[in-house]
Design a protein around this motif. Structure first.
Motif, PDB file in Angstrom:
ATOM      1  N   LEU A  97      -1.730   1.831   2.621  1.00 25.34           N
ATOM      2  CA  LEU A  97      -0.324   1.613   2.062  1.00 25.34           C
ATOM      3  C   LEU A  97       0.929   1.727   3.201  1.00 25.34           C
ATOM      4  CD1 LEU A  97      -0.937   3.346  -1.402  1.00 25.34           C
ATOM      5  CD2 LEU A  97      -1.167   0.866  -0.976  1.00 25.34           C
ATOM      6  N   GLN A  98       2.109   1.289   2.625  1.00 24.37           N
ATOM      7  CA  GLN A  98       3.231   1.573   3.535  1.00 24.37           C
ATOM      8  C   GLN A  98       3.853   2.678   2.838  1.00 24.37           C
ATOM      9  OE1 GLN A  98       3.983  -0.203   6.237  1.00 24.37           O
ATOM     10  NE2 GLN A  98       1.929  -1.076   5.712  1.00 24.37           N
ATOM     11  N   LEU A  99       4.448   3.621   4.047  1.00 26.32           N
ATOM     12  CA  LEU A  99       5.131   4.753   3.503  1.00 26.32           C
ATOM     13  C   LEU A  99       6.422   4.595   2.848  1.00 26.32           C
ATOM     14  CD1 LEU A  99       4.241   7.331   6.478  1.00 26.32           C
ATOM     15  CD2 LEU A  99       3.389   7.521   4.113  1.00 26.32           C
ATOM     16  N   PRO A 100       6.888   5.141   1.657  1.00 26.85           N
ATOM     17  CA  PRO A 100       8.009   5.126   1.107  1.00 26.85           C
ATOM     18  C   PRO A 100       9.261   5.596   2.383  1.00 26.85           C
ATOM     19  CG  PRO A 100       6.956   5.943  -0.346  1.00 26.85           C
ATOM     20  CD  PRO A 100       5.939   5.918   0.763  1.00 26.85           C
ATOM     21  N   PRO A 101      10.607   5.292   2.041  1.00 26.00           N
ATOM     22  CA  PRO A 101      11.465   5.672   3.181  1.00 26.00           C
ATOM     23  C   PRO A 101      11.760   7.040   3.213  1.00 26.00           C
ATOM     24  CG  PRO A 101      12.431   3.969   1.997  1.00 26.00           C
ATOM     25  CD  PRO A 101      11.016   4.376   1.416  1.00 26.00           C
ATOM     26  N   ASP A 102      11.729   8.001   2.174  1.00 25.33           N
ATOM     27  CA  ASP A 102      11.870   9.358   2.037  1.00 25.33           C
ATOM     28  C   ASP A 102      10.558  10.171   2.665  1.00 25.33           C
ATOM     29  OD1 ASP A 102      14.273  10.992   0.260  1.00 25.33           O
ATOM     30  OD2 ASP A 102      14.215   8.621   0.211  1.00 25.33           O
ATOM     31  N   LEU A 103       9.543   9.573   2.504  1.00 26.71           N
ATOM     32  CA  LEU A 103       8.275  10.127   3.085  1.00 26.71           C
ATOM     33  C   LEU A 103       8.223   9.740   4.584  1.00 26.71           C
ATOM     34  CD1 LEU A 103       6.074  11.844   2.496  1.00 26.71           C
ATOM     35  CD2 LEU A 103       4.569   9.930   1.856  1.00 26.71           C
ATOM     36  N   ALA A 104       8.440   8.631   4.704  1.00 33.12           N
ATOM     37  CA  ALA A 104       8.386   7.993   6.188  1.00 33.12           C
ATOM     38  C   ALA A 104       9.450   8.944   7.322  1.00 33.12           C
ATOM     39  CB  ALA A 104       8.868   6.698   6.396  1.00 33.12           C
ATOM     40  N   ALA A 105      10.763   9.380   6.246  1.00 29.19           N
ATOM     41  CA  ALA A 105      11.638  10.235   7.194  1.00 29.19           C
ATOM     42  C   ALA A 105      10.848  11.552   7.615  1.00 29.19           C
ATOM     43  CB  ALA A 105      12.720  10.401   6.468  1.00 29.19           C
ATOM     44  N   LEU A 106       9.785  12.102   6.851  1.00 22.53           N
ATOM     45  CA  LEU A 106       9.249  13.160   7.198  1.00 22.53           C
ATOM     46  C   LEU A 106       8.402  13.221   8.396  1.00 22.53           C
ATOM     47  CD1 LEU A 106       8.937  14.618   3.801  1.00 22.53           C
ATOM     48  CD2 LEU A 106      11.020  15.129   5.254  1.00 22.53           C
ATOM     49  N   CYS A 107       8.074  11.852   8.613  1.00 13.61           N
ATOM     50  CA  CYS A 107       6.878  11.667   9.668  1.00 13.61           C
ATOM     51  C   CYS A 107       7.432  10.759  10.900  1.00 13.61           C
ATOM     52  CB  CYS A 107       5.966  10.806   9.012  1.00 13.61           C
ATOM     53  SG  CYS A 107       4.215  10.728   9.919  1.00 13.61           S
TER      54      CYS A 107
ATOM     55  N   GLY B 284      -0.980  10.298  13.856  1.00 13.96           N
ATOM     56  CA  GLY B 284      -1.971  10.613  13.192  1.00 13.96           C
ATOM     57  C   GLY B 284      -2.288   9.565  11.814  1.00 13.96           C
ATOM     58  N   VAL B 285      -1.187   9.024  11.477  1.00 14.50           N
ATOM     59  CA  VAL B 285      -1.265   8.038  10.259  1.00 14.50           C
ATOM     60  C   VAL B 285      -1.915   6.824  10.747  1.00 14.50           C
ATOM     61  CG1 VAL B 285       0.193   6.319   9.027  1.00 14.50           C
ATOM     62  CG2 VAL B 285       0.790   8.685   9.199  1.00 14.50           C
ATOM     63  N   GLU B 286      -1.587   6.356  12.152  1.00  7.67           N
ATOM     64  CA  GLU B 286      -2.474   5.072  12.443  1.00  7.67           C
ATOM     65  C   GLU B 286      -3.867   5.419  12.817  1.00  7.67           C
ATOM     66  OE1 GLU B 286      -1.212   2.106  12.959  1.00  7.67           O
ATOM     67  OE2 GLU B 286       0.548   2.756  12.230  1.00  7.67           O
ATOM     68  N   GLU B 287      -4.183   6.592  13.220  1.00  8.86           N
ATOM     69  CA  GLU B 287      -5.728   7.151  13.047  1.00  8.86           C
ATOM     70  C   GLU B 287      -6.368   6.874  11.863  1.00  8.86           C
ATOM     71  OE1 GLU B 287      -9.152   7.834  14.458  1.00  8.86           O
ATOM     72  OE2 GLU B 287      -7.576   7.191  15.774  1.00  8.86           O
ATOM     73  N   GLN B 288      -5.570   7.468  10.839  1.00  6.44           N
ATOM     74  CA  GLN B 288      -6.143   7.553   9.561  1.00  6.44           C
ATOM     75  C   GLN B 288      -6.295   5.899   9.111  1.00  6.44           C
ATOM     76  OE1 GLN B 288      -2.866   9.980   7.589  1.00  6.44           O
ATOM     77  NE2 GLN B 288      -4.808  10.655   6.278  1.00  6.44           N
TER      78      GLN B 288
ATOM     79  N   ARG C 269      -6.917   3.526  11.029  1.00  9.50           N
ATOM     80  CA  ARG C 269      -8.070   2.813  11.655  1.00  9.50           C
ATOM     81  C   ARG C 269      -9.415   3.323  11.247  1.00  9.50           C
ATOM     82  NH1 ARG C 269      -4.494   3.253  16.269  1.00  9.50           N
ATOM     83  NH2 ARG C 269      -5.269   5.385  16.644  1.00  9.50           N
ATOM     84  N   ALA C 270      -9.492   4.572  11.108  1.00 12.54           N
ATOM     85  CA  ALA C 270     -10.727   5.202  10.492  1.00 12.54           C
ATOM     86  C   ALA C 270     -11.182   4.515   8.855  1.00 12.54           C
ATOM     87  CB  ALA C 270     -10.619   6.692  10.296  1.00 12.54           C
ATOM     88  N   PHE C 271     -10.276   4.361   8.187  1.00 12.11           N
ATOM     89  CA  PHE C 271     -10.343   3.757   6.840  1.00 12.11           C
ATOM     90  C   PHE C 271     -10.793   2.340   7.164  1.00 12.11           C
ATOM     91  CE2 PHE C 271      -9.614   2.137   2.695  1.00 12.11           C
ATOM     92  CZ  PHE C 271      -9.729   3.145   1.994  1.00 12.11           C
ATOM     93  N   ALA C 272     -10.038   1.539   8.140  1.00 12.66           N
ATOM     94  CA  ALA C 272     -10.390   0.260   8.394  1.00 12.66           C
ATOM     95  C   ALA C 272     -11.958   0.004   8.899  1.00 12.66           C
ATOM     96  CB  ALA C 272      -9.539  -0.405   9.103  1.00 12.66           C
ATOM     97  N   ARG C 273     -12.495   1.074   9.557  1.00 10.88           N
ATOM     98  CA  ARG C 273     -13.712   0.964  10.237  1.00 10.88           C
ATOM     99  C   ARG C 273     -14.967   1.205   8.978  1.00 10.88           C
ATOM    100  NH1 ARG C 273     -11.271   3.699  14.504  1.00 10.88           N
ATOM    101  NH2 ARG C 273     -12.235   5.973  13.811  1.00 10.88           N
ATOM    102  N   LYS C 274     -14.400   1.682   8.137  1.00  6.59           N
ATOM    103  CA  LYS C 274     -15.316   1.952   6.909  1.00  6.59           C
ATOM    104  C   LYS C 274     -15.558   0.994   5.881  1.00  6.59           C
ATOM    105  CE  LYS C 274     -14.708   6.903   7.105  1.00  6.59           C
ATOM    106  NZ  LYS C 274     -14.274   8.206   6.369  1.00  6.59           N
ATOM    107  N   SER C 275     -14.534   0.019   6.306  1.00  6.67           N
ATOM    108  CA  SER C 275     -14.649  -1.296   5.263  1.00  6.67           C
ATOM    109  C   SER C 275     -14.396  -0.833   3.949  1.00  6.67           C
ATOM    110  CB  SER C 275     -15.717  -2.041   5.550  1.00  6.67           C
ATOM    111  OG  SER C 275     -15.820  -2.484   6.853  1.00  6.67           O
TER     112      SER C 275
END
Length: 477
Positions: free
Chosen positions: A63-73, A81-85, A87-93
């Motif tokens: 999913l895409q992070l909402p603006p207020d949550l994205a501001a904390l990241c 870390g988000v990108e790694e999550q 990729r890991a999720f995509a690998r599991k199909s």
């Protein structure tokens, strides 16, 4: 733990009304926003909402992070870390159908809208300066917002230790300019480092850092009193000691500079604001000195005001004493003390008249009162000079409070040797005085704390053997 609590020389020529006003304004702003806005429970609800969104997203990293949550990241580590999550999720199909993703995204977006509404009610969001928004009116209001009592009290303590003394030499208008311009410089420094940050900048620390920079330039050799507070369960007692400003203030700045290079905008502390405010304040003070503003305009103006405010009876008493008319001088100074019984200048003149008249009774009365005033103002050097002058001039007994007041002051400041000297002077000069028992007990306590147990035992034995000790024991039963 070390806490700055004051200075060796705490004399200011006028009441520091700007410093008082700034402290009062910060406290009042905090109380009003706390009373009229959301409290600790509301802030807890914001944290709970953020945690709920983080858990929901971690289970659905596509999913895409909402603006207020994205501001904390915003930092690179969080984004990586988000990108790694993902990729890991995509690998599991395990990616669900598009219809389900759309429904989940709507739910996360709604949670983001709810979080935004909650956060906007917090004082930090309502009055803090957000670099990515650039609202000019928040530049001023952000200086009066604090995240809690500890944040507020810490800032006000540093302002109290340095502000009144910079105000005393700069004058009220120039000091106010220094304070607010330092705050703006601190904010500009932070924004220059983090121009796209959506985390609000709050607090008076940038402005106060500027005052500290000016203090270092103007009072580099002034000793700042530090209170040592042992951390539980260490048994060591509390004590105070003095550290030169040219040592402690640069150490503080060095710490801020180091953290500024190793912490990001999300660290929770605006270290670059501290660095920018401090450097601006130091440069401001150097410019004032180079231009001669203080010597040409500020100092003469303050001295003129003080001369106008001084009681004319004090000047007449001084003139009469210098002319040798001690009887009339005494009447003049007595009238001044009726009008202003806590005026140290008047008591000093009364003391000087008694010295010229060789009046030991008045010498003891005026000297003891003057010493109490000096001790109350924590004027260590003045207490030392007056005590030794009294001991040299007075041949007969002096009021016991002369020695006890001096001893208490030195103890409070951690000057153990001077405290022992004050108590010893009473014991040696007036051994039959009932107050000697108290002086001996204080001597014993100081000696015990400093590790000289043998001398402490001797002082206790001397106290027990004193004729007044039995009286004291009988009264205590």
């Amino acid at each position: 733990m070390l806490i700055p609590i004051g200075q060796e020389d705490s004399i200011v020529r006028r009441q520091p009304w700007v410093s008082y006003g700034l402290i009062a304004a910060n406290v009042l702003f905090f109380l009003v926003t706390s009373a009229t806005g959301p409290g600790a429970a509301w802030r807890g609800e914001v944290v709970a909402k953020i945690n709920e969104m983080v858990v929901y997203f971690n289970e659905r990293p596509y999913l895409q992070l909402p603006p207020d949550l994205a501001a904390l990241c915003e930092d690179k580590e969080c984004q990586a870390g988000v990108e790694e999550q993902r990729r890991a999720f995509a690998r599991k199909s395990m990616t669900p159908p598009e219809g389900m993703i759309a429904e989940q995204q709507r739910k996360l977006d709604q949670m983001g809208i709810d979080l935004h509404a909650l956060r906007n009610r917090l004082p930090s969001q309502r009055f803090g300066y957000v670099p990515s928004e650039g609202k000019a009116d928040r530049a001023l209001s952000s200086m009066f917002v604090h995240g809690g009592w500890l944040h507020l009290l810490g800032n006000m303590l540093f302002l109290w230790v340095t502000g009144p003394f910079v105000e005393d030499v700069f004058g009220r208008a120039l000091f106010a300019a220094l304070y607010f311009l330092s705050g703006f410089a601190a904010l500009a420094t932070h924004v220059a480092k983090f121009p796209h940050s959506s985390i609000p900048l709050i607090g008076a620390s940038g402005a106060i850092a500027g005052v500290m920079g000016a203090f270092l330039v103007r009072y580099a050799r002034r000793h700042i009193r530090m209170l040592y507070m042992p951390l539980f369960p260490l048994p060591r007692p509390r004590f105070t000691f003095g550290v030169p400003a040219f040592v402690i203030v640069p150490l503080w700045f060095g710490e801020q500079f180091w953290y500024a290079h190793h912490a990001g905008a999300e660290s929770g502390v605006a270290f670059w604001a501290h660095v920018g405010g401090f450097l601006f304040g130091a440069a401001f003070a150097v410019a004032v000195r180079a231009a001669g503003i203080e010597a040409k305009w500020i100092h003469p103006s303050i001295e003129k005001e003080l001369t106008l405010e001084q009681d004319p009876g004090l000047e007449r008493a001084l003139e009469l004493r210098l002319a040798g008319d001690l009887v009339r001088a005494r009447r003049e100074i007595a009238a001044v003390l009726v009008r202003d019984p806590s005026n140290p200048d008047a008591w000093r003149e009364s003391y000087d008249i008694a010295c010229d008249a060789s009046d030991e009774q008045e010498l003891g009365r005026s000297g003891s009162r003057l010493l109490e005033l000096y001790a109350r103002a924590s004027e260590r050097d003045l207490v030392i000079d007056l005590l030794r002058d009294l001991l040299g001039r007075a041949k007969g007994p002096l009021p016991a409070r002369v020695f006890l007041s001096a001893g208490r002051l030195f103890e409070q400041r951690g000057d153990w040797d001077l405290a022992l000297e004050a108590y010893s002077a009473l014991v040696e000069r007036q051994p039959q005085d009932p107050a000697v028992v108290r002086a001996l007990l204080r001597r014993a306590e100081i000696l015990r704390q400093t590790g000289d147990t043998a001398a402490a035992d001797r002082a206790l034995a001397q106290a027990r053997a004193h004729p007044a000790s039995a009286v004291g024991l009988d009264k205590g039963r």
